[in-house]
Design a protein around this motif. Structure first.
Motif, PDB file in Angstrom:
ATOM      1  N   LEU A  42      -2.845  15.651 -10.680  1.00 35.75           N
ATOM      2  CA  LEU A  42      -2.583  14.563  -9.561  1.00 35.75           C
ATOM      3  C   LEU A  42      -1.499  15.918  -8.864  1.00 35.75           C
ATOM      4  O   LEU A  42      -1.021  15.879  -7.383  1.00 35.75           O
ATOM      5  CB  LEU A  42      -1.458  13.432  -9.249  1.00 35.75           C
ATOM      6  CG  LEU A  42      -2.328  12.335  -9.887  1.00 35.75           C
ATOM      7  CD1 LEU A  42      -1.487  11.453  -9.758  1.00 35.75           C
ATOM      8  CD2 LEU A  42      -3.942  12.366  -8.884  1.00 35.75           C
ATOM      9  N   ILE A  44       1.602  16.463  -9.418  1.00 38.15           N
ATOM     10  CA  ILE A  44       2.975  15.976  -8.927  1.00 38.15           C
ATOM     11  C   ILE A  44       4.371  15.465 -10.419  1.00 38.15           C
ATOM     12  O   ILE A  44       3.594  15.956 -11.566  1.00 38.15           O
ATOM     13  CB  ILE A  44       2.747  14.303  -8.960  1.00 38.15           C
ATOM     14  CG1 ILE A  44       2.678  13.567  -9.899  1.00 38.15           C
ATOM     15  CG2 ILE A  44       2.104  14.373  -7.361  1.00 38.15           C
ATOM     16  CD1 ILE A  44       2.386  12.541  -9.894  1.00 38.15           C
ATOM     17  N   TYR A  80       8.082  10.321  -6.759  1.00 33.04           N
ATOM     18  CA  TYR A  80       7.501  11.712  -6.961  1.00 33.04           C
ATOM     19  C   TYR A  80       7.626  12.492  -5.819  1.00 33.04           C
ATOM     20  O   TYR A  80       7.783  12.438  -4.891  1.00 33.04           O
ATOM     21  CB  TYR A  80       6.588  11.465  -7.808  1.00 33.04           C
ATOM     22  CG  TYR A  80       5.180  10.924  -7.087  1.00 33.04           C
ATOM     23  CD1 TYR A  80       4.452  12.095  -6.391  1.00 33.04           C
ATOM     24  CD2 TYR A  80       4.918  10.033  -6.754  1.00 33.04           C
ATOM     25  CE1 TYR A  80       3.537  11.306  -5.634  1.00 33.04           C
ATOM     26  CE2 TYR A  80       3.952   9.182  -6.130  1.00 33.04           C
ATOM     27  CZ  TYR A  80       3.329   9.655  -5.917  1.00 33.04           C
ATOM     28  OH  TYR A  80       1.941   9.346  -4.450  1.00 33.04           O
ATOM     29  N   HIS A  82       5.456  16.465  -4.912  1.00 27.90           N
ATOM     30  CA  HIS A  82       4.650  17.317  -5.264  1.00 27.90           C
ATOM     31  C   HIS A  82       4.753  18.597  -5.547  1.00 27.90           C
ATOM     32  O   HIS A  82       5.705  19.124  -4.168  1.00 27.90           O
ATOM     33  CB  HIS A  82       2.838  17.408  -3.783  1.00 27.90           C
ATOM     34  CG  HIS A  82       2.617  16.135  -3.373  1.00 27.90           C
ATOM     35  ND1 HIS A  82       3.510  15.502  -2.769  1.00 27.90           N
ATOM     36  CD2 HIS A  82       1.993  15.000  -3.767  1.00 27.90           C
ATOM     37  CE1 HIS A  82       2.798  13.836  -2.421  1.00 27.90           C
ATOM     38  NE2 HIS A  82       1.285  14.329  -3.349  1.00 27.90           N
ATOM     39  N   THR A 136       2.557   1.944  -2.259  1.00 25.40           N
ATOM     40  CA  THR A 136       3.352   3.465  -1.716  1.00 25.40           C
ATOM     41  C   THR A 136       3.935   3.505   0.034  1.00 25.40           C
ATOM     42  O   THR A 136       3.741   2.522   0.352  1.00 25.40           O
ATOM     43  CB  THR A 136       2.100   4.339  -1.758  1.00 25.40           C
ATOM     44  OG1 THR A 136       2.710   5.814  -1.631  1.00 25.40           O
ATOM     45  CG2 THR A 136       1.389   4.374  -0.727  1.00 25.40           C
ATOM     46  N   GLN A 169      -4.808  10.988   0.799  1.00 26.89           N
ATOM     47  CA  GLN A 169      -3.973  11.244  -0.667  1.00 26.89           C
ATOM     48  C   GLN A 169      -3.313   9.867  -1.576  1.00 26.89           C
ATOM     49  O   GLN A 169      -3.048  10.127  -2.295  1.00 26.89           O
ATOM     50  CB  GLN A 169      -3.517  12.230  -0.055  1.00 26.89           C
ATOM     51  CG  GLN A 169      -2.924  12.929  -1.172  1.00 26.89           C
ATOM     52  CD  GLN A 169      -2.135  14.330  -1.243  1.00 26.89           C
ATOM     53  OE1 GLN A 169      -2.030  15.237  -0.380  1.00 26.89           O
ATOM     54  NE2 GLN A 169      -1.262  14.888  -1.816  1.00 26.89           N
ATOM     55  N   HIS A 172      -4.848   7.000  -2.700  1.00 24.13           N
ATOM     56  CA  HIS A 172      -4.718   7.637  -4.287  1.00 24.13           C
ATOM     57  C   HIS A 172      -4.073   8.079  -5.327  1.00 24.13           C
ATOM     58  O   HIS A 172      -4.009   8.068  -6.669  1.00 24.13           O
ATOM     59  CB  HIS A 172      -5.970   9.076  -4.241  1.00 24.13           C
ATOM     60  CG  HIS A 172      -6.766  10.270  -5.654  1.00 24.13           C
ATOM     61  ND1 HIS A 172      -7.011   9.632  -6.000  1.00 24.13           N
ATOM     62  CD2 HIS A 172      -6.159  11.385  -5.938  1.00 24.13           C
ATOM     63  CE1 HIS A 172      -7.552  10.443  -7.301  1.00 24.13           C
ATOM     64  NE2 HIS A 172      -6.652  11.125  -7.009  1.00 24.13           N
ATOM     65  N   GLU A 173      -4.034   8.460  -4.543  1.00 21.42           N
ATOM     66  CA  GLU A 173      -2.157   8.769  -6.556  1.00 21.42           C
ATOM     67  C   GLU A 173      -1.521   7.223  -6.267  1.00 21.42           C
ATOM     68  O   GLU A 173      -0.883   7.509  -7.287  1.00 21.42           O
ATOM     69  CB  GLU A 173      -1.179   9.860  -5.451  1.00 21.42           C
ATOM     70  CG  GLU A 173      -1.652  11.279  -5.609  1.00 21.42           C
ATOM     71  CD  GLU A 173      -0.579  11.844  -4.690  1.00 21.42           C
ATOM     72  OE1 GLU A 173      -0.666  12.947  -4.303  1.00 21.42           O
ATOM     73  OE2 GLU A 173       0.625  12.016  -3.914  1.00 21.42           O
ATOM     74  N   MET A 176      -4.288   6.677  -8.951  1.00 17.29           N
ATOM     75  CA  MET A 176      -3.943   6.873 -10.199  1.00 17.29           C
ATOM     76  C   MET A 176      -2.838   6.726 -10.854  1.00 17.29           C
ATOM     77  O   MET A 176      -3.113   6.425 -11.584  1.00 17.29           O
ATOM     78  CB  MET A 176      -4.628   7.924 -10.042  1.00 17.29           C
ATOM     79  CG  MET A 176      -5.594   8.663  -9.095  1.00 17.29           C
ATOM     80  SD  MET A 176      -7.239   8.537 -10.661  1.00 17.29           S
ATOM     81  CE  MET A 176      -7.140   9.295 -11.361  1.00 17.29           C
ATOM     82  N   LEU A 177      -1.503   7.016 -10.722  1.00 19.26           N
ATOM     83  CA  LEU A 177      -0.198   6.472 -10.921  1.00 19.26           C
ATOM     84  C   LEU A 177      -0.297   4.594 -11.374  1.00 19.26           C
ATOM     85  O   LEU A 177       0.086   4.551 -12.984  1.00 19.26           O
ATOM     86  CB  LEU A 177       0.738   6.929 -10.248  1.00 19.26           C
ATOM     87  CG  LEU A 177       0.653   8.014  -9.540  1.00 19.26           C
ATOM     88  CD1 LEU A 177       1.558   8.238  -8.543  1.00 19.26           C
ATOM     89  CD2 LEU A 177       1.357   8.776 -11.948  1.00 19.26           C
ATOM     90  N   GLN A 218     -12.442   5.158  -8.981  1.00 16.96           N
ATOM     91  CA  GLN A 218     -11.274   5.213  -8.356  1.00 16.96           C
ATOM     92  C   GLN A 218     -11.033   3.279  -8.722  1.00 16.96           C
ATOM     93  O   GLN A 218     -10.127   2.751  -9.432  1.00 16.96           O
ATOM     94  CB  GLN A 218     -10.858   5.337  -7.550  1.00 16.96           C
ATOM     95  CG  GLN A 218      -8.956   5.571  -7.070  1.00 16.96           C
ATOM     96  CD  GLN A 218      -8.627   5.697  -6.354  1.00 16.96           C
ATOM     97  OE1 GLN A 218      -8.128   7.186  -6.695  1.00 16.96           O
ATOM     98  NE2 GLN A 218      -8.151   5.888  -5.599  1.00 16.96           N
TER      99      GLN A 218
END
Length: 581
Positions: A42, A44, A80, A82, A136, A169, A172-173, A176-177, A218
């Protein structure tokens, strides 16, 4: 980077969670030890000093999207950044269930309007199904900051990082996290499956499809409601009511339009074979009901200090609506002309179709007028979502609305739609129709849309479904292509349903409350949802293209195929020189 101590704890502390209580592991130290520090590609860096953990027990939650429940959870939040970006901070929050209720699942939940999350509105549903549940803030500042506040770096300068985060985005992050965090928190081995799901409606529905169209493996399953597809068309189209009224030279009192809605519901209620206060066949209503039959019917609304129109419109959508006087009159031919033209949708000066509008029986939300006390007359109330789209996102002005609709025509709206479509094709439009890779990855998606949705027309979801069907299976006969779609993508139109919930004007319609559980059963056990459980008078919903019909004086219910009705939902946007999926 994560400290050596934390990295060592990752391999040691997590083995105890299976025997610990919720209070034992809902600590900053433990949460820090199980951060998703693995390389997930990612780009990050997690801020280990940002971690917080708070325990909540015996919280009562209820929603039309899930059954009333009492839940316990640990809320873990961290930030977090980028790599390579300055002043970039994204916050994520994960609600973690008790060890005994954890079912090897992760759930992301989406937002609404211009918010990338809906806070606690959807997130409890993850806990209810034994999942870690994530949201998020998109990097916009905090969980209460919306995208419009972050969109401009300065007037004339787009914050493209925020735009791509909002577009796809950030979610997605988050996922995944979240999936890795779930594995770490409960010490799930790499050989064991963690199922991943998504739920959201409106903007949250669009966010779900932004993932399907890009990150095909995903999620194992998604529930998307009333997705905000075709972002530029959708937002600009909120201005269609005022433009149509201006072209016709008549601004109807809100009470007149409300009366037309009520009469439409009464006239079309029984077209599905049962009189129950629900227009379950708005397609038959469109084919057989004539608004002209309402001319001369009396209406009355008392004076109101709140303003707005039918159903109590949201202040964000109609910020300029103020007090309204007593409204007493009869439905006019001019009012009927407005209702008819609005339902038909925008047509340009060449007679070509620009866009679509809500089904008959929906409120005329985008055509609501406001009262000018200075002139003692009704005038257009410019919807906030539509006006801000033009002012902020097309003109790049730091304004929340345009000043007026003077000299704005249907052609103007068409051109604005085209401009936004081109400018945000790769970020906000979210209309890519070939999702073959998602299907091949084994993903399942259920789309639900209220038939009487007055904010995002139900036919919008039909249009995208048909775009996917044509892109993927256009070489098959219609019935064969639907069977192929049924393997991974099913659309359910909720009779009487409003925007992302039940409808106060058609209360018996209800809303499906266990759709996430349905998609979980489909993904994990292969249980195909031929019909969808509903909380209204119609206890099960038909999957598109089938439509509900009662027989035997309303005793027997069936899902039927009706080609003429199906075709009434289909639109070709030939005012544009490029395909609009």
């Amino acid at each position: 980077m994560v400290s050596t101590r934390v990295a060592l704890l990752l391999g040691a502390a997590i083995v105890t969670v299976g025997t610990a209580s919720l209070a034992d592991y809902c600590t900053v130290d433990y949460a820090t030890s199980v951060l998703p520090i693995q390389d997930l590609g990612l780009g990050i860096t997690i801020d280990t000093s940002s971690v917080s953990a708070s325990l909540t027990t015996n919280r009562s939650v209820s929603s039309e999207w899930y059954a009333a429940s009492v839940i316990d959870y640990c809320d873990v939040t961290f930030a977090y950044s980028h790599n390579g970006l300055n002043n970039d901070t994204v916050h994520v929050s994960y609600l973690v269930p008790t060890p005994e209720s954890f079912s090897n699942r992760y759930v992301s939940t989406g937002g609404g309007g211009l918010a990338i999350n809906s806070g606690a509105f959807y997130s409890p549903t993850g806990i209810i199904v034994g999942a870690v549940s994530g949201i998020t803030d998109g990097g916009f500042g905090n969980f209460n900051t919306q995208y419009n506040a972050a969109f401009l770096l300065a007037e004339g300068t787009v914050n493209w990082q925020a735009t791509y985060m909002f577009g796809y985005q950030a979610h997605h992050e988050l996922a995944m996290l979240g999936k890795q965090f779930t594995r770490n928190f409960f010490n799930v081995s790499d050989s064991d499956k963690v199922y991943s799901y998504y739920q959201g409606c409106s903007e949250g529905g669009r966010e779900g499809w932004s993932q399907i169209q890009r990150f095909v493996d995903q999620f194992d399953g998604l529930v998307t409601g009333a997705p905000a597809f075709r972002f530029s068309q959708l937002q600009t189209n909120h201005l269609s009511g005022g433009v149509i009224e201006g072209a016709l030279g008549y601004y109807p009192p809100p009470c007149e339009l409300e009366k037309i809605v009520n009469l439409t519901i009464a006239a079309c209620d029984g077209l599905d074979g049962k009189v129950d206060g629900v227009v379950a066949r708005s397609d038959l209503c469109k084919l057989h009901f004539d608004y002209k039959s309402t001319i001369g019917e009396p209406y009355y609304c008392a004076a109101s200090s709140r303003g707005g129109g039918p159903g109590g419109l949201h202040r964000r959508q109609f910020p300029g609506s103020g007090p309204t006087p007593e409204q007493n009159g009869t439905i006019t031919a001019e009012g009927v002309a407005v209702a008819s033209a609005f339902t038909n949708g925008l047509i340009d000066s060449s007679g070509k179709r620009i866009y679509l509008n809500p089904q008959p029986g929906s409120t005329f939300a985008d055509a609501i007028t406001k009262y000018n006390t200075d002139t003692s007359s009704w005038e257009p109330s410019i919807p906030g979502l539509g006006g801000e789209w033009i002012a902020r996102y097309l003109n790049l002005e730091d304004k929340s609305n345009i000043d007026s609709l003077t000299n704005v025509t249907a052609d103007t709206l068409r051109d604005w739609m085209a401009l936004g479509m081109q400018k945000y094709e790769d970020s906000l439009q979210t209309t890519w129709p070939d999702i073959s890779a998602f299907k091949e990855a084994g993903g399942k998606v259920i789309l639900v849309h209220g038939e009487a949705d007055s904010s995002i027309p139900a036919a919008s979801s039909v249009h995208y479904y048909e775009s996917v069907r044509n892109a993927m299976y256009g070489d098959l006969a219609y019935d064969e292509s639907v069977i192929a779609m049924d393997e991974f993508y099913r659309l359910y139109i909720v009779p009487g349903g409003a925007h992302c919930g039940s409808n106060p004007n058609q209360r018996a319609g209800g809303w499906p409350a266990t759709t996430l559980q349905t998609v979980i059963e489909w993904a994990e056990e292969g249980v195909e949802p031929d019909m969808l459980a509903n909380e209204g008078e119609i206890e099960a919903l038909c999957k598109w293209p089938l439509r509900p019909l009662w027989s035997g004086d309303g005793e027997n219910f069936d899902c039927v195929s009706d080609e003429a009705s199906r075709e009434s939902w289909i639109y070709t946007f030939d005012a544009f020189k490029v395909p609009v999926y």
